[in-house]
Write an enzyme that holds these catalytic residues in place. Structure first.
Site, PDB file in Angstrom:
ATOM      1  N   SER A  42      -4.392  -1.351   0.301  1.00 38.03           N
ATOM      2  CA  SER A  42      -5.698  -1.189  -0.321  1.00 38.03           C
ATOM      3  C   SER A  42      -6.763  -1.536   0.712  1.00 38.03           C
ATOM      4  O   SER A  42      -6.812  -0.912   1.767  1.00 38.03           O
ATOM      5  CB  SER A  42      -5.798  -2.060  -1.580  1.00 38.03           C
ATOM      6  OG  SER A  42      -7.034  -1.889  -2.218  1.00 38.03           O
ATOM      7  N   ASP A  76      -1.855  -4.575  -6.794  1.00 41.11           N
ATOM      8  CA  ASP A  76      -1.141  -3.307  -6.905  1.00 41.11           C
ATOM      9  C   ASP A  76       0.013  -3.306  -5.897  1.00 41.11           C
ATOM     10  O   ASP A  76      -0.137  -3.746  -4.763  1.00 41.11           O
ATOM     11  CB  ASP A  76      -2.085  -2.135  -6.618  1.00 41.11           C
ATOM     12  CG  ASP A  76      -1.470  -0.785  -6.968  1.00 41.11           C
ATOM     13  OD1 ASP A  76      -0.560  -0.750  -7.808  1.00 41.11           O
ATOM     14  OD2 ASP A  76      -1.923   0.231  -6.401  1.00 41.11           O
ATOM     15  N   HIS A 124      -5.581   3.075  -1.476  1.00 42.56           N
ATOM     16  CA  HIS A 124      -6.649   3.244  -2.462  1.00 42.56           C
ATOM     17  C   HIS A 124      -7.883   3.858  -1.807  1.00 42.56           C
ATOM     18  O   HIS A 124      -8.342   3.392  -0.765  1.00 42.56           O
ATOM     19  CB  HIS A 124      -7.032   1.887  -3.069  1.00 42.56           C
ATOM     20  CG  HIS A 124      -5.929   1.252  -3.836  1.00 42.56           C
ATOM     21  ND1 HIS A 124      -5.910  -0.089  -4.140  1.00 42.56           N
ATOM     22  CD2 HIS A 124      -4.805   1.769  -4.389  1.00 42.56           C
ATOM     23  CE1 HIS A 124      -4.821  -0.387  -4.828  1.00 42.56           C
ATOM     24  NE2 HIS A 124      -4.138   0.731  -4.991  1.00 42.56           N
TER      25      HIS A 124
END
Length: 332
Positions: free
Chosen positions: A12, A131, A39
Site C-alpha cells: 500500500s 490489508d 493500492h
C-alpha cells in the site's frame, strides 16, 4: 513435482518504490509467476507496470481477464479491479471493495491459496493498516509460505506489523533480501496440501466468488459469520462478524469486507464527513440570517434585523466547536 512457483505480493503506502526495488533484484528467467497488488486511486492511470519493467529483467503488465499465467512474468492488478487467480489463468473483476480498496490484497491472496495451495509464496510489503493479513493467514492455512518485509525498514510499517502479529510467518527480511529469497523458494518442491475443514473451504469459495462478482447463493459468505451491531460504511447494510485465527473481520451481504482496523478507519472518515455536513448547515444558517438582517435593515425593520443578527451570532458560536471536532485527527 510442483514447485513454489506462484508469488503474490501486496503493498500500500510506499509500495511503488518497494515493488520497484524488489523487481530490480529478481533474476531473469525466474521459474515463477509474480502477481502484485498496490493500492491506487480508481480513476488514475497506473504507471507501475512500466516502473517495474524498467527496474528489472522481468516483463510486467496489467493482465487481461482470463489471460494465461506464464512463469517469469509480473502481473500487476489494474486500477479499480481485483486481480484473482484461477487454475492456469488470471481473473480481472470489479467485485465489492475490500478494506476500502479495489484492487485489494486479500482477494488475490485468498484466490491464489485456494487454487495453488502449497505452491504459493505470499509477500506483505510496506503499507498502512492491515490489508493482506487475512489473505496471508489463508495462504498459511493452505500450506503456502509467508514472507513479510521487516517493519523496521518499511516506509509504512503497519501492514508488515499486522501480518507478523496475526500470522505464523516463515520469513521476515529486509526488502533487498526478499527477491533472493523468492528465487530460492521457487526452486523448492511444494509440500502436499494440508486438509482443511469443509466449512473453511466453502467460506473461502464464497469469498472468492464475491470478489469475482459471481452470484453467491443466499449471500453465503455473509451467513457464515455472526451478525454484529455494526453497519457497512459503503452501503449501510448490516455487517457479519467472522474470525480467522486471531483476525477479526466483517462482511456485509452485498460483499464489502473490512478488517477491524479498516472498519474503524472508515467509521472515522464517516464521522468527519457528517460533522463537516453539520458545520456547513450551521454556517449557511448564519449567512442566511445575516443576509436577511441586511434586507430587513434596508426595509426599515430594525428590530427584526437585530433579532436576525443575534441568531446569526448564536449559529456562529455553535459552529466553532463543531469545526474543532471536524478538524481533530480522530473524530469521536
Amino acid at each position: 513435482m510442483a514447485k513454489k512457483d506462484i508469488v503474490v505480493i501486496g503493498a500500500s503506502a510506499g509500495g511503488m518504490e518497494a515493488l520497484r526495488v524488489l523487481a530490480s533484484h529478481l533474476p531473469f528467467g525466474l521459474p515463477a509467476a509474480v502477481f502484485a497488488v498496490w493500492h491506487m486511486a480508481p480513476d488514475g492511470k497506473s504507471v507501475l507496470p512500466r516502473v517495474i519493467a524498467e527496474a528489472g529483467p522481468l516483463p510486467a503488465a496489467h493482465p487481461r481477464d482470463r489471460e494465461p499465467i506464464a512463469r517469469g512474468h509480473i502481473y500487476v492488478a489494474p486500477p479499480d479491479h481485483h486481480m484473482l487467480l484461477e487454475n492456469g489463468h488470471v481473473r480481472i473483476a470489479r467485485g465489492p471493495r475490500e478494506n476500502r480498496f479495489r484492487p485489494a490484497v486479500d482477494p488475490l491472496f485468498r484466490s491464489a491459496a485456494y487454487v495453488y495451495g502449497p505452491r504459493v509464496v505470499g509477500v506483505v510489503l510496506t503499507g498502512a493498516l492491515d490489508d493482506g493479513t487475512s489473505g496471508l493467514w489463508t495462504i498459511k492455512m493452505r500450506g503456502g509460505t509467508a514472507i513479510v518485509q521487516d517493519p523496521e525498514e518499511a516506509l509504512h510499517p503497519s501492514m508488515p506489523r499486522n501480518a507478523l502479529r496475526n500470522v505464523e510467518v516463515d520469513h521476515t527480511a529486509p526488502l533487498a533480501e526478499i527477491a533472493a529469497l523468492i528465487a530460492r523458494l521457487a526452486q523448492q518442491d511444494a509440500p502436499p496440501a494440508p486438509e482443511i475443514p469443509m466449512d473453511e473451504r466453502q467460506k473461502l469459495e464464497a469469498e472468492i466468488r464475491l470478489a469475482e462478482e459471481s452470484n453467491v447463493p443466499d449471500h453465503e459468505a455473509f451467513h457464515r459469520g455472526e451478525l454484529s451491531p455494526f453497519t457497512c460504511p459503503e452501503c449501510h447494510g448490516v455487517l457479519a462478524r467472522m474470525h480467522e485465527g486471531s483476525i477479526l473481520r466483517f462482511r456485509c451481504h452485498t460483499g464489502h469486507a473490512f478488517t477491524a482496523e479498516s472498519l474503524l478507519g472508515a467509521l472515522h472518515e464517516q464521522v468527519e464527513e457528517r460533522v463537516w455536513d453539520a458545520v456547513r448547515a450551521v454556517d449557511e444558517t448564519a449567512m442566511l440570517l445575516e443576509h436577511l438582517a441586511r434586507h430587513l435593515e434596508h426595509a426599515g425593520e430594525r428590530d427584526a434585523a437585530r433579532k436576525c443578527i443575534e441568531k446569526a451570532r448564536e449559529a456562529r458560536a455553535r459552529s466553532r466547536p463543531l469545526r474543532e471536532v471536524a478538524q481533530s485527527e480522530a473524530p469521536a
